[in-house]
Write an enzyme that holds these catalytic residues in place. Structure first.
Site, short mmCIF file in Angstrom:
data_model
loop_
_atom_site.label_atom_id
_atom_site.label_comp_id
_atom_site.label_asym_id
_atom_site.label_seq_id
_atom_site.Cartn_x
_atom_site.Cartn_y
_atom_site.Cartn_z
N ILE A 77 10.28 -4.88 49.50
CA ILE A 77 10.13 -5.53 50.80
C ILE A 77 11.21 -6.61 50.86
O ILE A 77 11.30 -7.43 49.94
CB ILE A 77 8.72 -6.13 50.95
CG1 ILE A 77 7.66 -5.03 50.86
CG2 ILE A 77 8.58 -6.90 52.25
CD1 ILE A 77 6.24 -5.54 50.75
N ASN A 117 11.72 -9.45 52.30
CA ASN A 117 11.45 -10.89 52.24
C ASN A 117 10.74 -11.31 50.96
O ASN A 117 10.42 -12.48 50.78
CB ASN A 117 10.65 -11.34 53.47
CG ASN A 117 9.29 -10.69 53.57
OD1 ASN A 117 9.03 -9.70 52.90
ND2 ASN A 117 8.42 -11.24 54.40
N CYS A 118 10.52 -10.39 50.03
CA CYS A 118 9.92 -10.70 48.73
C CYS A 118 10.99 -11.39 47.86
O CYS A 118 12.10 -10.88 47.70
CB CYS A 118 9.44 -9.42 48.06
SG CYS A 118 8.95 -9.60 46.34
N ASP A 119 10.66 -12.54 47.32
CA ASP A 119 11.62 -13.31 46.51
C ASP A 119 12.14 -12.52 45.32
O ASP A 119 13.33 -12.58 45.00
CB ASP A 119 11.00 -14.62 46.02
CG ASP A 119 10.83 -15.64 47.14
OD1 ASP A 119 11.52 -15.51 48.18
OD2 ASP A 119 10.02 -16.56 46.97
N LYS A 179 14.59 -9.97 46.52
CA LYS A 179 15.84 -10.65 46.88
C LYS A 179 16.68 -10.90 45.63
O LYS A 179 17.90 -10.68 45.63
CB LYS A 179 15.56 -11.97 47.58
CG LYS A 179 15.06 -11.85 49.00
CD LYS A 179 14.78 -13.23 49.57
CE LYS A 179 14.08 -13.16 50.89
NZ LYS A 179 13.70 -14.49 51.39
#
Length: 116
Positions: free
Chosen positions: A6, A8-10, A13
């Site tokens: 996903i 926006n998952c840190d 990223k």
């Protein structure tokens, strides 16, 4: 090579940045938008234990009713859960060039996978 997660998952990223910094080409599959199919998840489960793939520390798992959680006891029930709730999958999932499945990210882990 394909990275599933996903955007926006840190942790996703960090994995995407790490791969880009190492100039390792990969396709990104946003399973929140693109979903997950049965064959893909079954392939992951053929290589990884369901308890590795199901993130029981995340908000999706914690938000499930207790009876739904209790019903996840094996690969088959975990497969159905991951198809129904893709965000319960521990992220990211990396399918490397040799079709090996790696779950999660850390700098050391990826250095070991890619020998850098």
């Amino acid at each position: 090579m394909k990275l599933f997660g996903i955007p926006n998952c840190d942790t996703v990223k960090k994995a995407r940045t790490w791969l880009a910094d190492q100039q390792l080409p990969f396709d990104f599959h946003d399973f929140k938008k693109q979903g997950l199919d049965r064959d893909t998840v079954a392939g992951w489960l053929a290589q990884q234990d369901w308890e590795v793939l199901v993130n029981r520390k995340g908000t999706t798992w914690r938000g499930l009713p207790d009876e739904r959680k209790a019903a996840v006891t094996d690969k088959a029930s975990a497969l159905e859960l991951m198809l129904e709730y893709p965000s319960v999958v521990k992220r990211p999932v990396l399918l490397d060039a040799q079709q090996q499945v790696h779950v999660g990210f850390s700098d050391d882990k990826y250095r070991g996978i890619f020998k850098v």
